[in-house]
Design a protein around this motif. Sequence first.
Motif, PDB file in Angstrom:
ATOM      1  N   ASN A  99     -31.331  10.910 -32.624  1.00 39.93           N
ATOM      2  CA  ASN A  99     -29.960  10.365 -33.128  1.00 39.93           C
ATOM      3  C   ASN A  99     -30.493   8.764 -33.747  1.00 39.93           C
ATOM      4  OD1 ASN A  99     -28.272  11.862 -31.882  1.00 39.93           O
ATOM      5  ND2 ASN A  99     -27.538  10.414 -30.084  1.00 39.93           N
ATOM      6  N   ALA A 127     -26.629   5.394 -33.257  1.00 40.02           N
ATOM      7  CA  ALA A 127     -25.654   6.482 -32.837  1.00 40.02           C
ATOM      8  C   ALA A 127     -25.776   6.449 -31.147  1.00 40.02           C
ATOM      9  CB  ALA A 127     -26.313   7.545 -33.568  1.00 40.02           C
ATOM     10  N   TYR A 159     -20.748   8.934 -28.863  1.00 40.88           N
ATOM     11  CA  TYR A 159     -22.250   9.123 -28.789  1.00 40.88           C
ATOM     12  C   TYR A 159     -22.635  10.158 -27.867  1.00 40.88           C
ATOM     13  CZ  TYR A 159     -22.070   7.082 -24.325  1.00 40.88           C
ATOM     14  OH  TYR A 159     -21.927   6.835 -22.791  1.00 40.88           O
TER      15      TYR A 159
END
Length: 597
Positions: free
Chosen positions: A438, A442, A432
């Motif tokens: 994101n 994520a 990550y």
Amino acid sequence: MNKQSMSSTPSLEEVGGRIRIGIFLLLLSQLSFAQNKQDNIGTEVVNVVKPYTPTISDAFKVKEVPVITNDENAKKESVKYSVLPFPVASTFSPSKGNAQGVEKAKQERLFKNYATFGIGNYGSLNAELYVNEDLNNNEYIGGMFRHNSSQGGIKDITLDDSYYDTKIDLIYGSNEQEMSWNIKLGYQNQIYNWYGLPADFGNTLTLPESMALINGINPQQSYNTITAGGSLVFEEALLKDVKLELTHFSDAYSSAENRFLLAPTFKFDVLDEAIKTKVFVDYIDGSFKSDYSGTNTADIKYGFTNLGIVPSFVMKRDDWTIDIGAGLVYSMGKNNTSNKFYVYPSVTASYNVVGDLMIFYTSAIGNLGQNTYKDFVDANPFVSPTLEIKPTNELYDVHAGLKGKLASTVSYDVKASYIYDENKALFRSNDYNEKDTNANYAFGNSFQVIYDDMKTIRLYGEIKADLAKGVTVEADATINSYSNKIQGEAWNLPELQLNSKVDFMVTEKWFAGINLFYVGERKDQQLNTDIVYVTAPGPITLDGYFDLNANIRYKYSERFTTFLKANNIMNNGYEKWLNYPVQGFQVMLGANYKFDF
């Protein structure tokens, strides 16, 4: 020989006279030989008498039975006994015997339907309703409703950790003399949250930036499943049974998957041997809207069609039972890619070593396992909707073991296995970063599926016992040793698992149960790609954990029962998955009601 000599013994004078006669006859015979052969001296019969010398073989010739003339031997002694009476005090007073009848145990009434409702801490709610009704002598209809939810509240969790799971199933069928069939429909809705942020999440940001990033995450994921299918079973026919399953699976991120499974079974006899043939058609087609990086421009699609046939026949010889067969599978990838033909063993055998006290069994089984998005979600609901889906080539699972009874109420099962899988699916945490662009899954709070060739050596042992009336005990242990071809670890697979369970009846109305299980250490790995590591960190070890659960039930009547359940009694905040601690001590109070229409 004169037989009269057998009845008396000659005296000494007689013996001497006989010797003199013998010598005289011997001299006379010598003189006769000296005469002319033409002289005729006539014939004479000569009786030779000699003492009798008995042998053992002559014993059977004695036929006479001796007669005893002594009358004294026939007299019997007259014996008289005298007893001196002595009074003994006794308080024993015998009573008349009464015939005792056998008390029959009251047969418990069975109900077709039931309803269960329970509430607990963490805002937990559990509800079940099962109904079944006969329409006539053959046809029936039924339904099942289940709901399990929690409002969350795990300590030190910043994201929403609630969950919902609601499912409804319907069935309509018929049981006839020659065949039985049913049709099934179902729907399930599941809502989970990706609440497992890494422990050091936001360390590269300022506190306001970290809080703003966390508040901007919507961790909710929703899964929907629609199922339809049925089965058909024949009593006496070449076609033994048929199973049909249709499944549509989707989520809140536009992922979709369809699966079609048709599996008929044929059975017939050849030379007094039963030949069974399983045939299956397993089709899957699905797509994901995005990959994990979010850089794709088109949907990620996948699909496989597996065609298989598994013929086998059973041989029974004395204490042996052997099922010999082979599996043939042809797999076609989407757009005719990755087409391949597979051959698998399908052999099982058992031998009654000592009746049902000790049974030896062994098998060698292989298969092409059809992996699906739905199956991965059922195993781990925190996966990201960006998975790679492909089948697992289960080359063989060879095991051998012993099972039987140590006593009439104690059974056991021990076995050793050797398993080899190609493309074995493993869950591992996604890497990550901490960018606000994101996707919601994520931020180190989801899992991916990776594949590797893996060999497994497994030892398993189980024991079950009825220790007394209403008391049952079960325990099992599994030990695994993994060997991977590419991956450094068998991600998130424990080497040791223990389970134990005790159920007992306190009285006719009170019941209790205890369950304790242990899951050993597991390995996972996760990186924050915003950080430049001089030395990349190694695998992360998830600690093993114990979980103790108990329940108490009170049977108020044959219809109504109340219960109290306690889970995670030791209040361990262990992580089942990396960054995902579970709820602590949980308690639920509820009731169950049985009924008929």
